[in-house]
Design a protein around this motif. Sequence first.
Motif, PDB file in Angstrom:
ATOM      1  N   PHE A  95       0.814  -1.214   0.000  1.00 45.27           N
ATOM      2  CA  PHE A  95       0.000   0.000   0.000  1.00 45.27           C
ATOM      3  C   PHE A  95       0.855   1.274   0.000  1.00 45.27           C
ATOM      4  N   SER A  96       2.159   1.126  -0.252  1.00 47.45           N
ATOM      5  CA  SER A  96       3.052   2.274  -0.157  1.00 47.45           C
ATOM      6  C   SER A  96       2.727   3.364  -1.173  1.00 47.45           C
ATOM      7  N   SER A  97       2.148   2.993  -2.309  1.00 46.12           N
ATOM      8  CA  SER A  97       1.822   3.989  -3.332  1.00 46.12           C
ATOM      9  C   SER A  97       0.358   4.422  -3.283  1.00 46.12           C
ATOM     10  N   VAL A  98      -0.381   3.940  -2.271  1.00 47.69           N
ATOM     11  CA  VAL A  98      -1.802   4.250  -2.158  1.00 47.69           C
ATOM     12  C   VAL A  98      -2.000   5.356  -1.135  1.00 47.69           C
ATOM     13  N   LYS A  99      -2.606   6.436  -1.549  1.00 40.23           N
ATOM     14  CA  LYS A  99      -2.900   7.519  -0.606  1.00 40.23           C
ATOM     15  C   LYS A  99      -4.025   7.087   0.327  1.00 40.23           C
ATOM     16  N   LYS A 100      -3.868   7.431   1.602  1.00 43.26           N
ATOM     17  CA  LYS A 100      -4.827   6.993   2.611  1.00 43.26           C
ATOM     18  C   LYS A 100      -6.243   7.480   2.310  1.00 43.26           C
TER      19      LYS A 100
END
Length: 433
Positions: free
Chosen positions: A133-138
């Motif tokens: 999820f490192s490239s997924v904005k919260k």
Amino acid sequence: MASDKPTPKLVFADKAGNIYDHPELDMLVRRGDQLGLPRPDELTPLPPESELFLLPGRSALGFDPESGEVEEMEELAVAAFVSPGHTVSGVTAYKARPGAPVLPLFAYAAVGFAAGRFYVCAKRVDQDQRQVFSSVKKDRITKGARMLMSRFPKNRLLGHLSNCALNYCCPAARNLALGRFEAPLPTSQACNARCVGCLSLQDESSGFPSTQNRITFRPTPQEVAEVMAVHSEREPRPILSFGQGCEGEPLTEAPLLAEATRLYRAGGGKGTVNVNTNGSRPEVVEELKAAGFDSMRVSMVSARKPLYEAYTRPQGYAFEQVAETVARAKQAGLWVSLNFLYHPGVSDTEDELEALGALIEGSRADFVQLRNLNLDPDVYKGVVTDSGVGYGASMGLAHFMKRLRKRCPWLKFGYFNPYLVDGKMPGSEPAAG
């Protein structure tokens, strides 16, 4: 030929949580009840989205290359929880002090430091990115979860899973909110096993809390089918999985699972419908296949009956029923995965290789998911000892996989439930024989 891998130094921590590498002592690893140096082929740079833990009440142990002795530090041991897709091949080395608390339900990979970076004893067994999820904005996860709750305000299952995504950071629930990969479908409040490392229910005597809260209601088939349908609207290769960490055993709700899947398929639902199970009820396999299921994942800590039952503590069934479920699922035409809860020095021994190989060879199971056993290593030591099985010499994860594949050449390895096309993984060859 000399290895191009560095020799990592011991990593330890002070009471304030500051982490240091030792200038002289080398990294040690634990495999079963044995200490040793890491093998060059199992050292992996610490993967992204991994975490470091300091281990309270446990002294760090390192190897002095000058004296050839193991040295105990006053400072605390450090371990790594390696990101999903990686299997731990060596546990961190430590000495537990009197009164040391029981460790939470994580896997504790050995970690060292060399050439400006951390290294762990682990092997990447699956390239799938579904829990990265490192490239997924919260805010994408937040918007997705709130959209589901707004669109289906009366669906209790979507409300439960949206809460899991927003407040508990559950990877499966977050993927549902994002409309990608695999959707979780928890249904069962009860379980017919009392696994030592159960994620969703622990009593006070265990010494550690469960990491996930068990679902508190029984969803209707319509609610479940609605979750399946909305996920397949957004994910072109949907995997829809019953049997999650926030529930008991899904096969105790087999009629519900079958009815929900029939509703979904009747509405034109596509994709892979899967159940993650302890395999306790072989008599329901054919019903699930007829309802539209594609795959089944059966969890086991061991293919040896004494160790399996000492850890799983089945209620009203035995290991023989698990083996029967695996065989009947293949005979019914399901893709069958074994969720093998791996622990070095127990899972990669000659005795375990023989037992697991015989089960796979006899059933023609398709896939082994090399998941890590999330449990305090000393708690598991008690389980192994009490089972009467004992420890054995560790052959190493890579060698274990190589030998198992040699015995069962059709077998595939991974970490996640695969998406299937016509009952097979895309690009996979038919089973031999």
